[in-house]
Design a protein around this motif. Structure first.
Motif: not given
Ligand code: BMA
Length: 339
Positions: A188-207
């Motif tokens: 997640s990203e934030s401009k101020d360490l208070i409001y968080w957004g632009r969520h992305r999945r990085v990596m998942s379990r498995g393989g």
């Protein structure tokens, strides 16, 4: 000098022990592990999953300390050499930005990172169930707790050590209220360490690697290198005897860290030694911090073992990165931006 460079500061006094002769792995344990013992302070039963940083030419840490009532709290510890630690007996007292006491009900698995002039601490806090607490200090004497970063339930909140494309970035692992039998790493990203957004999945379990088949979670603060962000992370497998925590590594894109460039199929370290396989929770190796020397490429990895001890392992950045690249298996979707 390592061939692949860490982008960062030199740390001449990094705790270090050379690799044992004829040792084939890229990570080796400190031969005097563990660094802490049972009942390490008056009111604490076990100290493990903890985070350390360089401070004024020496070292300071935020330690996960399970008290004798069984509940997890955070304590400060000091060390001249990164190996012998003096851990304070009273827990950290948090105040909010107005100066009122703002103490978590419980607190565990801290990570610490210096960004600009502050040391930020993230941890798993109680907010009607577990989620990510965040606060900062400048001197490890006064601690300011900010608003909780995320909604419940979440764990393993790990900040990147600098803004990326103008935003603070935090990894986390959405979970449930208990011993979560699933889990992938998100960002997640934030401009101020208070409001968080632009969520992305990085990596998942498995393989194909079973050691990371049940859930995964970010470990220490990602290390910036010429090849990308080096992320050590834990992976969990469910056995007849319960969960087993090992750790591996991945390399994330420098400008878009939700993209995984390489990721280990095999673990780097799995519980083998008695201080990893026997303790309050057997078979846990849980990394929460590294110290790095950009000059030599040395990395000291602090990991909790068996939910009882703080332990230490060592590596060279170029050996780890080459190993990750040569033994990479990226799980479907991990290379994508994940939105
Ligand atoms: C996780 C966390 C860690 C702990 C691990 C193994 O859910 O609570 O603090 O090391 O379980 O017990």
């Amino acid at each position: 000098m390592g061939k692949i460079k860490i982008i960062g500061e030199p740390l001449e006094n990094i705790p270090w022990q050379e690799k044992p002769e004829n040792y084939e792995g890229v990570i080796w344990r400190y031969d005097k592990n563990p660094l802490t013992k049972w009942n390490p302070t008056k009111r604490t039963a076990r100290i493990f999953n903890s985070a350390v940083v360089p401070f004024n030419g020496e070292f300071v840490g935020v330690f996960r300390a399970d008290h004798k009532d069984g509940k997890a709290r955070l304590h400060v510890g000091w060390s001249k050499d990164g190996i012998n630690w003096k851990i304070e007996d009273p827990e950290i007292i948090w105040k909010d930005e107005k100066g009122n006491i703002y103490q978590p009900n419980y607190a565990y698995d801290p990570r610490v990172v210096k960004i600009e002039d502050k040391f930020y601490i993230t941890w798993c806090t109680d907010f009607y169930g577990p989620t990510i607490g965040i606060g900062y200090t400048k001197d490890f004497k006064e601690f300011i707790r900010m608003e909780n970063a995320f909604l419940p339930y979440n764990r393993n909140g790990v900040l990147f050590p600098r803004k990326i494309n103008g935003n603070y970035v935090m990894l986390s692992r959405p979970s449930d209220s208990g011993h979560t039998p699933f889990g992938d790493i998100f960002l997640s990203e934030s401009k101020d360490l208070i409001y968080w957004g632009r969520h992305r999945r990085v990596m998942s379990r498995g393989g194909s690697g079973w050691w990371q088949s049940l859930k995964i979670g970010a470990g220490p603060i990602p290390i910036e290198t010429e090849e990308g962000w080096l992320l050590f992370y834990h992976g969990v497998v469910l056995t007849c005897n319960g969960y087993v925590y090992s750790f591996g590594a991945a390399i994330l894109d420098l400008n878009n860290p939700s993209r995984v460039l390489y990721r280990l199929r095999d673990y780097l370290l799995t519980p083998e030694m008695e201080y990893e396989t026997v303790g309050f929770v057997p078979n846990v190796a849980f990394p929460c911090a590294t110290l790095v020397d950009a000059e030599t490429g040395r990395i000291a990895i602090y990991y909790g073992s068996a939910d009882t001890y703080v332990s230490l392992a060592f590596a060279y950045v170029d050996e780890v990165i080459n190993f990750v690249k040569e033994n990479s298996e990226v799980v479907p979707g991990d290379k994508d931006e994940g939105r």
